[in-house]
Design a protein around this motif. Sequence first.
Motif, short mmCIF file in Angstrom:
data_model
loop_
_atom_site.label_atom_id
_atom_site.label_comp_id
_atom_site.label_asym_id
_atom_site.label_seq_id
_atom_site.Cartn_x
_atom_site.Cartn_y
_atom_site.Cartn_z
N VAL A 666 0.86 -1.17 0.00
CA VAL A 666 0.00 0.00 0.00
C VAL A 666 0.90 1.23 0.00
O VAL A 666 1.79 1.36 0.85
N ILE A 667 0.66 2.13 -0.95
CA ILE A 667 1.45 3.36 -1.05
C ILE A 667 0.59 4.51 -0.54
O ILE A 667 -0.55 4.68 -0.99
N GLU A 668 1.14 5.28 0.38
CA GLU A 668 0.46 6.43 0.94
C GLU A 668 1.31 7.68 0.68
O GLU A 668 2.53 7.59 0.48
N TYR A 669 0.62 8.84 0.67
CA TYR A 669 1.35 10.08 0.44
C TYR A 669 0.98 11.10 1.52
O TYR A 669 -0.07 11.01 2.17
N TRP A 679 -1.45 11.26 6.42
CA TRP A 679 -1.14 10.38 5.29
C TRP A 679 -2.43 9.91 4.63
O TRP A 679 -3.40 9.56 5.30
N HIS A 680 -2.41 9.90 3.29
CA HIS A 680 -3.58 9.52 2.50
C HIS A 680 -3.23 8.33 1.61
O HIS A 680 -2.09 8.16 1.20
N TYR A 681 -4.25 7.54 1.34
CA TYR A 681 -4.09 6.39 0.43
C TYR A 681 -3.83 6.88 -0.98
O TYR A 681 -4.54 7.74 -1.49
N GLN A 682 -2.81 6.30 -1.64
CA GLN A 682 -2.50 6.65 -3.02
C GLN A 682 -2.87 5.51 -3.96
O GLN A 682 -3.65 5.68 -4.88
N THR A 683 -2.29 4.34 -3.71
CA THR A 683 -2.58 3.18 -4.55
C THR A 683 -2.01 1.96 -3.86
O THR A 683 -1.41 2.06 -2.78
N GLU A 684 -2.19 0.80 -4.47
CA GLU A 684 -1.55 -0.40 -3.97
C GLU A 684 -1.21 -1.30 -5.15
O GLU A 684 -1.84 -1.24 -6.20
N VAL A 685 -0.16 -2.13 -4.95
CA VAL A 685 0.33 -3.00 -6.01
C VAL A 685 0.50 -4.39 -5.45
O VAL A 685 0.48 -4.61 -4.23
N HIS A 686 0.70 -5.37 -6.35
CA HIS A 686 0.87 -6.76 -5.95
C HIS A 686 2.16 -6.95 -5.15
O HIS A 686 3.11 -6.17 -5.30
N GLY A 687 2.16 -7.99 -4.33
CA GLY A 687 3.28 -8.21 -3.43
C GLY A 687 4.60 -8.54 -4.11
O GLY A 687 5.65 -8.48 -3.47
#
Length: 1184
Positions: A666-669, A679-687
């Motif tokens: 999970v990527i937050e900015y 901090w806010h949610y930006q996106t998420e990618v596979h492990g």
Amino acid sequence: MMTKKTISASRASLILFLCQMITALEVPLDPILLKELSQPPTITQQSPKDYIVDPRENIVIQCEAKGKPPPSFSWTRNGTHFDIDKDARVTVKPNSGTLVINIMNGGKAEAYEGVYQCTARNERGAAISNNIVIRPSRSPLWTKEKVEPKYVREGDPLVLHCSPPVGLPPPIIFWMDNSFQRLPQNERVSQGLNGDLYFSNVKPEDTREDYICYARFNHTQTIQQKQPISVKVFSMDSLNETISANLSDTDFYGAKPLTERRPTLLTPVGSTSNKVELRGNVLLLECIAEGLPTPVIRWIKEGGELPINRTFFENFKKTLKIIEVSEADSGKYKCVARNLLGSTHHTITVTVKAAPYWITAPRNLVLSPGEDGTLICRANGNPKPNISWLTNGVPIAIAPEDPSRKVDGDTIIFSDVQERSSAVYQCNASNEYGYLLANAFVNVLAEPPRILTPANKLYQIIANNPALLDCAFFGSPVPEIEWFKGVKGSILHGDLYVFHDNGTLEIPVAQKDSTGTYTCVARNKLGKVQNEVHLEVKDPTMIIKQPEYKIIQKGGQVSFECTIKHDRTLMPTITWLKDNGELPVDERFIIHKDSLAIMNVTDKDDGTYTCVANTTLDSVSASAILTVVDRPDPPFDLELTDQLERSIQLSWIPGYDNNSPITNFVIEYEDGMREPGVWHYQTEVHGTQTTVQLKLSPYVNYSFRVIAVNEIGRSQPSEASEQYLTKAAKPDENPSGVQGIGSEPDNLVIIWEPLKGFQSNGPGLQYKVSWRQKDVGDEWTSVIVANVSKYIVSGTPTFVPYEIKVQALNDLGYAPEPAEVIGHSGEDLPMVAPGNVQVHIVNSTLAKVHWDPVPLKTVRGHLQGYRIYYWKVQSLSKRRRRHVEKKILTFSGNKTHGMLPGLEPYSSYKLNVRVVNGKGEGPASPDKLFKTPEGVPSSPSFLKISNPTLDSLTLEWGPPTHPNGVLIAYTIKFQPINSTHELGPLIEIRIPANETSLILSNLNYSTRYKFYFYAQTSVGSGSQITEEAVTIMDEAMASRQVDIATQGWFIGLMCAVALLILILLIVCFIRRNKGGKYPVKEKEDAHADPEIQPMKEDDGTFGEYSDAEDHKPLKKGSRTPSDRTVKKEDSDDSLVDYGEGVNGQFNEDGSFIGQYSGKKEKEPAEGNESSEAPSPVNAMNSFV
């Protein structure tokens, strides 16, 4: 003699052990036996053939031997007798042949150089040692020499010669500097096998004055040092004229300018060479080349492959090393040196020779008089070794004659030996590379059998394993061995047993019935001896519940089970291991009898846990893996790359997954400019992904962090990345949720959802608000407002449509043109009421209302629907007014009709209709009066039965609570119930509506009756109420019953009947507990009549009954009200709430959603009908 059995391959290790035992038995080592048994000498210990001694220490030459009687020792030196007594420095150790030469007090080791040989002799023969060559170690100094400096041009080759002094043994060579630091070596600079230091090409950094060669003599623990060598590397371009004038050409290695060149070999020289190596030694082949750039070396074997697992490359592949060489390694080996300009090669022809090595060494031979035997001595080598025999240290050709022996090359054949034939024979196998010498004695003995295994030895083994029962024996001739089981058992033979040459009895698969006493019998022509041993076969230890694989989260607790089954005579111990080692010393590890518990599990507890159950005879184990899982460790090393105005690439390194694979990141900015620390949610990618391209917005000071997620949970956030500030830009979007609504009749309120955070794209966020009245051709009116969410336009007409738009702008410009929305100015109350209101009566509880819609212009707002107010004026049957309660129903949309449910029958109602908008209600229409028709009445309010006589009952009742019309009559129906609960014929009586009581005559005495009572209007019959009652008994009959009751026969009969009833009750109770039914119960279930309360003594009346279950007979447990009257509950039917209105809901056509109906009792069945069990009074009457 018993035949030997074939041994399976699975017992190879066992056979090896037994073979070793067989070899040992040829020379018995039993201490008691050795004291009595004559034996020729045997050399047990001696010094090496090539014995280099330290000249600073005493010389010890070992020679140890055994025999019976103990042997004496003598020595030769250089082939002649060495008289020990004549040299004061030489002594012999007591009870030994070992020489000690004392040179510590002025002696010189060189004086004792030579070849020594030891002889051990007794009356049975003489054994000799190897020829032992004694040489003192030497570590000579370097000869003094003047070492000239080496001047060499950059890029040229160079060889620094070591030339160490010849020592014994040869020294170990290495190069160091003045600080005793080893000089660095690599592909360009390396040391050869001869100790020289080779430079494939020199560089300026090779310039130094302390190239020193050291020679280490390990035997004397000394190091010799050569004079330092100075090397100076010059470039031709930098040579000045002064140096050139003072140096001759011969002081340089080469005179060509610095240029690249193809390789040439520094060692070995030429294109071919030869190498001889002995079998079993290490073969070392070397090629060192010069060239620029530095060449690389590659090795190949012509016509074959380099041996796998025995080939190694050393000294940067300049040395080929093959260990344990054999004749198969002979051949041509080629080294190829190559660089960018070409290659060169050298071929080394390797020949592997071999010093003698044994094929079959002679072995000691024990014979009895008259027996035959052979000594075999077979050796191989390259060249083929020569075999020669000696007897008692003397060449056999000049030894005393023995008619029992015959020499045939490498074999001596003995026949019909006698005791005088005992001797020690030596076999010598020699060639130019060495020799082998072996002693083997022939011992001629006449001995009766002896069993060396202790008597009554106990063997304990586990079932299904081999059992080996020893019978170590000796005798000459060799005794025959037989085995028996039990006291009177027969000789053992067959496939169940294996008989070994050393006397051991093997039971390949011992079972419980193998337990017992076994007897070993040894016999030869000189006698017979026997010995008993005991075998106990135990049940194997088994783990019947093994530990299982566990996955546990960090901080939890886990338990491994280990339940064992074992022989009751063995005491097992259970040990737990972790990763094949001891458990950590930690109070978290708790060992119970059959389990291991680990509390508060940590990462370090991960591993394999083994339960080991040990007894004195066996050991079993079972293992299970513990996997400790936890949330992943946070990612680290965040890096921002490919930085653009609207995107950036973020990469990171995953943390440890703690045994649970990472499923996603999970990527937050963080916007450090507007919301630092949030901090806010930006996106998420596979492990599996560790890089992501992120979309950015203008005018945001970004920081990023990454959170790893697995099945256990989320990791701690990573450290924040570096900050990245994007450039400002015009807004990309306009506010959403734009609406135009009026809060007052003369205004327009424009509202919108303002842009959030970085949606502004830059500083100075504002909004341009524009509006104009729709369809009248007005120009747009606009105003720019600050960062707010509302603007009010005043002075507008009431409820007119407007076109509205709101556009965002900042210091860099406007957002794209916004979309237009339609809004309305404020609403006002409707102006007119609906007209032509009509009511249509559907039935006694439902009416349909119609009205004409009002003109839309008069609504002055959003039409929400129509609202009906209605109320009951009075009930037409009671002729009295009641409290007026208005009810409301709302019908959404532009409806023109609606349904009014839940009306009371035979009542007068009024209603009016109003139109509704967002502001409120308009004026009401004129009240409309309507009446509902009659309906069926409710049940009578109560039914009371009193004054029972022999043939009559008095009935009293109350009128219905809700007559719902004009009552025209009451109807009473009744029927008798006999003792079997069957219903008699139904009788019906119609009663005028003004009556409230009735006396029923001509009834049967002592009879139960069931009554059904209801009221009627012109519409029909209402709900009924039911009751039951009983007439009383005849007094004369009662008196007769009393008279009979006083008679003895009647009393006896009653007692018998009572006993019978008691038995029936017990049987019924038992059946009831078992879930069965008894006849009375079945009848109760069939008729389901209510229980009848007994008549009260105070007033003589019967109990009354509720009508809660309509026409059905009263259920068990039902009771009358406290006033002993039966009243029907007031109707719980009420107006169901409809729709959006205050009190009710309609569907689209205005019809009532649901069903409005009262409960109506069914008519009683004609004829016989089941009822409930009779009351106690009736039961007594029926009994009579």
